[in-house]
Design an enzyme around this catalytic site. Sequence first.
Site, PDB file in Angstrom:
ATOM      1  N   HIS A 148       0.875  -1.215   0.221  1.00 14.17           N
ATOM      2  CA  HIS A 148       0.146   0.030  -0.037  1.00 14.17           C
ATOM      3  C   HIS A 148       0.906   1.097  -0.100  1.00 14.17           C
ATOM      4  O   HIS A 148       0.289   2.400   0.058  1.00 14.17           O
ATOM      5  CB  HIS A 148      -0.950   0.228   1.126  1.00 14.17           C
TER       6      HIS A 148
ATOM      7  N   CYS B 217      -5.196  15.772  20.839  1.00 13.85           N
ATOM      8  CA  CYS B 217      -5.102  15.892  22.280  1.00 13.85           C
ATOM      9  C   CYS B 217      -3.754  16.598  22.746  1.00 13.85           C
ATOM     10  O   CYS B 217      -3.626  16.770  23.935  1.00 13.85           O
ATOM     11  CB  CYS B 217      -5.122  14.289  22.846  1.00 13.85           C
TER      12      CYS B 217
ATOM     13  N   HIS C 223      -5.062   8.233  18.409  1.00 17.74           N
ATOM     14  CA  HIS C 223      -5.583   9.428  17.266  1.00 17.74           C
ATOM     15  C   HIS C 223      -5.072   9.005  16.121  1.00 17.74           C
ATOM     16  O   HIS C 223      -5.541   9.494  15.074  1.00 17.74           O
ATOM     17  CB  HIS C 223      -5.247  10.764  17.850  1.00 17.74           C
TER      18      HIS C 223
ATOM     19  N   HIS D   8      -7.170   8.697  12.742  1.00 14.56           N
ATOM     20  CA  HIS D   8      -7.104   9.370  11.642  1.00 14.56           C
ATOM     21  C   HIS D   8      -7.036   8.397  10.238  1.00 14.56           C
ATOM     22  O   HIS D   8      -7.936   8.655   9.407  1.00 14.56           O
ATOM     23  CB  HIS D   8      -5.642   9.825  11.666  1.00 14.56           C
TER      24      HIS D   8
ATOM     25  N   CYS E 194      15.368  -5.071  23.526  1.00 15.78           N
ATOM     26  CA  CYS E 194      16.259  -4.789  24.631  1.00 15.78           C
ATOM     27  C   CYS E 194      17.426  -6.005  24.586  1.00 15.78           C
ATOM     28  O   CYS E 194      18.559  -5.714  24.739  1.00 15.78           O
ATOM     29  CB  CYS E 194      15.605  -4.783  25.858  1.00 15.78           C
TER      30      CYS E 194
ATOM     31  N   HIS F 295      13.015  -8.319  30.516  1.00 16.45           N
ATOM     32  CA  HIS F 295      13.545  -7.254  30.007  1.00 16.45           C
ATOM     33  C   HIS F 295      15.195  -7.489  30.162  1.00 16.45           C
ATOM     34  O   HIS F 295      15.742  -8.447  31.017  1.00 16.45           O
ATOM     35  CB  HIS F 295      13.625  -5.891  30.742  1.00 16.45           C
TER      36      HIS F 295
END
Length: 471
Positions: free
Chosen positions: A5, A32, A56, A60, A168, A422
């Site tokens: 795309h 925001c 957001h 969108h 990590c 981690h």
Amino acid sequence: MECPHLSSSVCIVPDSAKFPNGSPSSWCCSVCRSNKSPWVCLTCSSVHCGRYVNGHAKKHYEDAQIPLTNHKKTEKQEKVQHTVCMDCSSYSTYCYRCDDFVVNDTKLGLVQKVREHLQNLENSAFTADRHRKRKLLENSSLNSKLLKVNGSTTALCATGLRNLGNTCFMNAILQSLSNIQQFCCYFKELPAVELRNGKTAGRRTYHTRSQGDNNVSLVEEFRKTLCALWQGSQTAFSPESLFYVVWKIMPNFRNGASTVVTAIFGGILQNEVNCLICGTESRKFDPFLDLSLDIPSQFRNKRSKNQENGPLCSLRDCLRSFTDLEELDETELYMCHKCKKKQKSTKKFWIQKLPKVLCLHLKRFHWTAYLRNKVDTYVEFPLRGLDMKCYLLEPENSGPESCLYDLAAVVVHHGSGVGSGHYTAYATHEGRWFHFNDSTVTLTDEETVVKAKAYILFYVERQARSGSEKL
């Protein structure tokens, strides 16, 4: 993944006038105003927050997919989809239609051009901020990036690595390798790749992902990463380009030929198997780049160095368990060529040739048919003078100093889960120990290092000298 795309979604041309002011990593969401996890749309250059903030950026994309009911779509409107966006901190690219990160580019290389433009904006903002703070730093009596060494003040020159999302472990390994001089110096001394066409002809520039040659790209991106880690930058370096190249070529990567990796990390094992029925002996030589060591079961309740109950496990115990004579169980019957059937047998490993850098992997993750857990046992390891002579096939042929190793780096897994947790690393550089935790680098000491629950240990062959300590 290869995204189909890009041609319809990547439309912006890098132009600072179309982007907000300041560094891209601190841009604010246009909805925001959050500056956490900013993403830029590669169709319209609008900035929104990621899905783990207020989502957001995804909204969108979703809003752009709503059909136009009152107006007839033009051909251009049908093609433009606001599908692809870029992380303004790590510069990784994501497609919402594919619901995955993207590794390819458009034919014109627009994704890489945007990435380089954002990197330039980030660097420019950092430079401006550094100039602004310079006088404050000069007048400040306390600077966390300065330390006292033998009465003089020196800069903490180590640079962290950005976490690109569960990277990590890669970061910890890269920081460890950057402190193994025999290895990293080979790459750091290589010349940068030169482009000899167009506007860049005659100028030395860095090799980028759009140039096609995967082998050259891997070496060049690795070289750039190693060079960036000890140049004194206070801003964490993003290994995203290296991560992309490794990800791209990994299915085709083979280490069959002699390379700088095999020359430095390569050793040879002798695998000796004896049939318990007829006594036939079989010998096989196997090359290795690291040794994977079991933590003996009798030590698995000892979880810290100072814990009173139970004996303390040492690296020597793990090495002895690896090289001791072992009787193979019923699931590992040996096919005896003399008996012409599978028989009970014994197995023993000898080290036929030691490497220049010895990489030891402690098996901390235990797998059974119904259980997956972490072996959290503390294993004592030496900082200096690991003596490997007693594990050699022919110890009498080795010199008094050729089997001694000093610790260069340690990788540690934090957490209790097999699929979580981690990774950080400790490494020594010019006589000082550092702790590398992704983008954060701190000075530490030997007492802290020896208390770590090691997962991977890198030992460097000691050069001949007198007064050696031994394990």
